[in-house]
Design a protein around this motif. Structure first.
Motif, PDB file in Angstrom:
ATOM      1  N   LYS A 147      58.461  -3.567 -36.838  1.00 22.44           N
ATOM      2  CA  LYS A 147      57.077  -3.241 -36.490  1.00 22.44           C
ATOM      3  C   LYS A 147      56.250  -3.247 -37.757  1.00 22.44           C
ATOM      4  CE  LYS A 147      54.240   0.548 -34.717  1.00 22.44           C
ATOM      5  NZ  LYS A 147      54.258   1.963 -34.257  1.00 22.44           N
ATOM      6  N   ALA A 148      55.130  -3.953 -37.741  1.00 21.15           N
ATOM      7  CA  ALA A 148      54.293  -4.047 -38.933  1.00 21.15           C
ATOM      8  C   ALA A 148      53.675  -2.694 -39.280  1.00 21.15           C
ATOM      9  CB  ALA A 148      53.197  -5.071 -38.716  1.00 21.15           C
ATOM     10  N   LEU A 149      53.741  -2.343 -40.571  1.00 15.65           N
ATOM     11  CA  LEU A 149      53.168  -1.074 -41.041  1.00 15.65           C
ATOM     12  C   LEU A 149      51.869  -1.290 -41.808  1.00 15.65           C
ATOM     13  CD1 LEU A 149      56.269   0.839 -42.465  1.00 15.65           C
ATOM     14  CD2 LEU A 149      55.071   1.275 -40.304  1.00 15.65           C
ATOM     15  N   ILE A 150      51.927  -2.144 -42.819  1.00 20.61           N
ATOM     16  CA  ILE A 150      50.789  -2.300 -43.720  1.00 20.61           C
ATOM     17  C   ILE A 150      50.937  -3.610 -44.459  1.00 20.61           C
ATOM     18  CG2 ILE A 150      51.930  -1.056 -45.613  1.00 20.61           C
ATOM     19  CD1 ILE A 150      49.180   0.226 -46.267  1.00 20.61           C
ATOM     20  N   SER A 151      49.827  -4.217 -44.813  1.00 21.42           N
ATOM     21  CA  SER A 151      49.869  -5.465 -45.569  1.00 21.42           C
ATOM     22  C   SER A 151      48.896  -5.384 -46.736  1.00 21.42           C
ATOM     23  CB  SER A 151      49.478  -6.649 -44.677  1.00 21.42           C
ATOM     24  OG  SER A 151      48.117  -6.549 -44.294  1.00 21.42           O
ATOM     25  N   ILE A 152      49.109  -6.260 -47.721  1.00 12.36           N
ATOM     26  CA  ILE A 152      48.206  -6.322 -48.871  1.00 12.36           C
ATOM     27  C   ILE A 152      48.120  -7.760 -49.339  1.00 12.36           C
ATOM     28  CG2 ILE A 152      50.010  -5.812 -50.578  1.00 12.36           C
ATOM     29  CD1 ILE A 152      47.799  -4.049 -51.997  1.00 12.36           C
ATOM     30  N   PHE A 153      46.945  -8.140 -49.776  1.00 12.92           N
ATOM     31  CA  PHE A 153      46.707  -9.503 -50.252  1.00 12.92           C
ATOM     32  C   PHE A 153      46.248  -9.501 -51.697  1.00 12.92           C
ATOM     33  CE2 PHE A 153      45.640 -13.836 -50.261  1.00 12.92           C
ATOM     34  CZ  PHE A 153      44.374 -13.987 -50.811  1.00 12.92           C
ATOM     35  N   SER A 154      45.376  -8.576 -52.039  1.00 12.55           N
ATOM     36  CA  SER A 154      44.795  -8.560 -53.381  1.00 12.55           C
ATOM     37  C   SER A 154      45.531  -7.597 -54.291  1.00 12.55           C
ATOM     38  CB  SER A 154      43.325  -8.151 -53.306  1.00 12.55           C
ATOM     39  OG  SER A 154      42.595  -9.026 -52.472  1.00 12.55           O
ATOM     40  N   ASN A 155      45.501  -7.878 -55.575  1.00 12.79           N
ATOM     41  CA  ASN A 155      46.054  -6.962 -56.573  1.00 12.79           C
ATOM     42  C   ASN A 155      45.433  -5.583 -56.432  1.00 12.79           C
ATOM     43  OD1 ASN A 155      48.092  -7.910 -58.194  1.00 12.79           O
ATOM     44  ND2 ASN A 155      46.720  -8.923 -59.632  1.00 12.79           N
ATOM     45  N   GLY A 156      46.258  -4.566 -56.652  1.00  6.51           N
ATOM     46  CA  GLY A 156      45.722  -3.221 -56.559  1.00  6.51           C
ATOM     47  C   GLY A 156      46.469  -2.425 -55.520  1.00  6.51           C
ATOM     48  N   ASN A 157      45.788  -1.467 -54.922  1.00  2.00           N
ATOM     49  CA  ASN A 157      46.473  -0.654 -53.931  1.00  2.00           C
ATOM     50  C   ASN A 157      45.663  -0.546 -52.653  1.00  2.00           C
ATOM     51  OD1 ASN A 157      44.840   1.997 -53.882  1.00  2.00           O
ATOM     52  ND2 ASN A 157      45.135   1.608 -56.060  1.00  2.00           N
ATOM     53  N   LYS A 158      46.367  -0.143 -51.611  1.00  2.00           N
ATOM     54  CA  LYS A 158      45.755   0.014 -50.292  1.00  2.00           C
ATOM     55  C   LYS A 158      46.410   1.207 -49.635  1.00  2.00           C
ATOM     56  CE  LYS A 158      45.262  -2.537 -45.934  1.00  2.00           C
ATOM     57  NZ  LYS A 158      45.595  -3.838 -45.281  1.00  2.00           N
ATOM     58  N   LYS A 159      45.584   2.091 -49.062  1.00  2.00           N
ATOM     59  CA  LYS A 159      46.117   3.303 -48.465  1.00  2.00           C
ATOM     60  C   LYS A 159      45.778   3.352 -46.985  1.00  2.00           C
ATOM     61  CE  LYS A 159      46.089   8.337 -48.903  1.00  2.00           C
ATOM     62  NZ  LYS A 159      45.510   9.518 -49.548  1.00  2.00           N
ATOM     63  N   GLU A 160      46.792   3.712 -46.181  1.00  2.00           N
ATOM     64  CA  GLU A 160      46.574   3.926 -44.752  1.00  2.00           C
ATOM     65  C   GLU A 160      47.387   5.142 -44.332  1.00  2.00           C
ATOM     66  OE1 GLU A 160      45.779  -0.717 -43.306  1.00  2.00           O
ATOM     67  OE2 GLU A 160      47.437   0.436 -42.452  1.00  2.00           O
ATOM     68  N   GLY A 161      46.709   6.245 -44.094  1.00  2.00           N
ATOM     69  CA  GLY A 161      47.404   7.463 -43.685  1.00  2.00           C
ATOM     70  C   GLY A 161      48.366   7.938 -44.761  1.00  2.00           C
ATOM     71  N   ARG A 162      49.646   8.094 -44.425  1.00  2.00           N
ATOM     72  CA  ARG A 162      50.642   8.543 -45.395  1.00  2.00           C
ATOM     73  C   ARG A 162      51.216   7.394 -46.227  1.00  2.00           C
ATOM     74  NH1 ARG A 162      55.207  10.286 -43.478  1.00  2.00           N
ATOM     75  NH2 ARG A 162      55.030   9.515 -41.352  1.00  2.00           N
ATOM     76  N   LEU A 163      50.774   6.182 -45.938  1.00  2.00           N
ATOM     77  CA  LEU A 163      51.307   5.007 -46.624  1.00  2.00           C
ATOM     78  C   LEU A 163      50.346   4.504 -47.700  1.00  2.00           C
ATOM     79  CD1 LEU A 163      52.496   2.910 -43.529  1.00  2.00           C
ATOM     80  CD2 LEU A 163      53.805   4.584 -44.851  1.00  2.00           C
ATOM     81  N   THR A 164      50.926   4.146 -48.864  1.00  2.00           N
ATOM     82  CA  THR A 164      50.163   3.479 -49.916  1.00  2.00           C
ATOM     83  C   THR A 164      50.997   2.315 -50.411  1.00  2.00           C
ATOM     84  OG1 THR A 164      49.132   5.555 -50.607  1.00  2.00           O
ATOM     85  CG2 THR A 164      48.978   3.696 -52.129  1.00  2.00           C
ATOM     86  N   VAL A 165      50.366   1.157 -50.540  1.00  2.00           N
ATOM     87  CA  VAL A 165      51.066  -0.007 -51.054  1.00  2.00           C
ATOM     88  C   VAL A 165      50.373  -0.470 -52.324  1.00  2.00           C
ATOM     89  CG1 VAL A 165      49.763  -1.571 -49.548  1.00  2.00           C
ATOM     90  CG2 VAL A 165      51.951  -2.298 -50.484  1.00  2.00           C
ATOM     91  N   TYR A 166      51.184  -0.859 -53.329  1.00  2.00           N
ATOM     92  CA  TYR A 166      50.674  -1.334 -54.612  1.00  2.00           C
ATOM     93  C   TYR A 166      51.175  -2.753 -54.835  1.00  2.00           C
ATOM     94  CZ  TYR A 166      49.727   3.571 -55.758  1.00  2.00           C
ATOM     95  OH  TYR A 166      49.260   4.865 -55.757  1.00  2.00           O
ATOM     96  N   LEU A 167      50.275  -3.643 -55.212  1.00  2.00           N
ATOM     97  CA  LEU A 167      50.642  -5.024 -55.491  1.00  2.00           C
ATOM     98  C   LEU A 167      50.257  -5.387 -56.911  1.00  2.00           C
ATOM     99  CD1 LEU A 167      51.548  -7.906 -54.764  1.00  2.00           C
ATOM    100  CD2 LEU A 167      49.247  -8.279 -53.813  1.00  2.00           C
ATOM    101  N   ASN A 168      51.220  -5.963 -57.646  1.00  2.00           N
ATOM    102  CA  ASN A 168      50.972  -6.478 -58.982  1.00  2.00           C
ATOM    103  C   ASN A 168      51.475  -7.912 -59.014  1.00  2.00           C
ATOM    104  OD1 ASN A 168      51.140  -7.255 -61.713  1.00  2.00           O
ATOM    105  ND2 ASN A 168      51.383  -5.143 -62.381  1.00  2.00           N
ATOM    106  N   ARG A 169      50.564  -8.856 -58.884  1.00  2.00           N
ATOM    107  CA  ARG A 169      50.960 -10.271 -58.824  1.00  2.00           C
ATOM    108  C   ARG A 169      51.523 -10.755 -60.148  1.00  2.00           C
ATOM    109  NH1 ARG A 169      49.935 -12.974 -54.335  1.00  2.00           N
ATOM    110  NH2 ARG A 169      48.387 -12.124 -52.875  1.00  2.00           N
ATOM    111  N   ALA A 170      51.032 -10.209 -61.238  1.00  2.00           N
ATOM    112  CA  ALA A 170      51.513 -10.646 -62.560  1.00  2.00           C
ATOM    113  C   ALA A 170      53.000 -10.334 -62.729  1.00  2.00           C
ATOM    114  CB  ALA A 170      50.702  -9.971 -63.663  1.00  2.00           C
ATOM    115  N   SER A 171      53.430  -9.181 -62.216  1.00  2.00           N
ATOM    116  CA  SER A 171      54.845  -8.807 -62.334  1.00  2.00           C
ATOM    117  C   SER A 171      55.632  -9.141 -61.069  1.00  2.00           C
ATOM    118  CB  SER A 171      54.976  -7.311 -62.635  1.00  2.00           C
ATOM    119  OG  SER A 171      54.449  -6.547 -61.572  1.00  2.00           O
ATOM    120  N   LEU A 172      54.967  -9.789 -60.110  1.00  2.00           N
ATOM    121  CA  LEU A 172      55.619 -10.213 -58.862  1.00  2.00           C
ATOM    122  C   LEU A 172      56.291  -9.027 -58.167  1.00  2.00           C
ATOM    123  CD1 LEU A 172      57.251 -13.554 -60.111  1.00  2.00           C
ATOM    124  CD2 LEU A 172      55.029 -13.253 -59.014  1.00  2.00           C
TER     125      LEU A 172
END
Lengths: 117, 113
Positions: B45-70
């Motif tokens: 079941k999908a929880l959260i997605s991210i496309f751009s560098n940085g972070n995205k928060k939804e409720g208790r979930l936070t996702v961090y993306l760093n494209r430079a470090s993959l």
């Protein structure tokens, strides 16, 4: 709204048999995927349809696996002949494909657990 | 061919703990990164997605993306026993004509009450 429906939930087959798994995607979704899930290999793509057209036939799975989408609301995956190594969970997923460049959410069914003896 | 590696393989935490899950991918041009949750006997079941560098928060979930470090990470705040599941990282290639997601092997999370 109904989610993705897969039948049967469980299937047991003898080696060499032909089995057909069924999937009803979410109504209105344009993309449909078939995956195989095992503990060792994880999720592997078998087939991908876009608006009923086959876009991906899964490469190594071509020989004995055939997916079809007869209409926008029904797809089947046929395995012929089955082998014990085909024992796995087969998952169907659909996606709305609303447009734009971003990949979209996959909505998965609960899967069919296949055991080949 | 995109490769997706997840760590740790499994994790046991007490209820209320902060959970951190990691995912590394091989193609910096990969389009979107998704996190899926899978309970036993169910499909992901999908929880959260991210496309751009940085972070995205939804409720208790936070996702961090760093494209430079993959690298992408998923953090679950105030974990609950119902969060016990397998978490899958999925990466879609930079090809809008074919949504060929590549999934990691998953992290098995157990939250103990």
């Amino acid at each position: 709204d109904a989610g993705v429906t897969q039948t049967p939930r469980h299937e047991v087959a003898e080696k060499g048999q032909t089995i057909i798994l069924k999937c009803e995607p979410v109504s209105g979704h344009n993309d449909l995927f078939w995956y195989r899930q095992t503990k060792i290999q994880g999720l592997e793509l078998l087939s991908y349809f876009r608006s009923k057209s086959l876009m991906e036939d899964g490469g190594a799975f071509k020989d004995r696996f055939k997916a079809e989408m007869l209409n926008s609301s029904f797809s089947t995956l046929k395995i012929q002949p089955t082998e014990p190594k085909d024992s796995a969970v087969y998952l169907c997923a659909s996606s709305p494909r609303l447009g734009g460049p971003s990949a979209e959410t996959l909505y998965f069914g609960s899967g069919t657990r296949l055991t080949v003896l | 061919q995109e490769k997706v590696q997840q760590s740790p393989e499994s994790l046991i935490v007490p209820e209320g703990a902060m959970v951190s899950l990691n995912c590394s991918f091989s193609d910096s041009a990969s389009q979107s990164i998704w996190w899926y949750q899978q309970h036993p006997g169910k499909g992901p079941k999908a929880l959260i997605s991210i496309f751009s560098n940085g972070n995205k928060k939804e409720g208790r979930l936070t996702v961090y993306l760093n494209r430079a470090s993959l690298h992408v990470s998923l953090h679950i705040k105030d974990s609950q026993p119902s969060d016990s599941a397998v978490y899958l990282c999925a990466v879609s290639p930079f090809n809008t004509g074919n949504y060929k997601y590549v999934f990691g092997a998953g992290t098995r999370l157990k939250v103990i009450a």
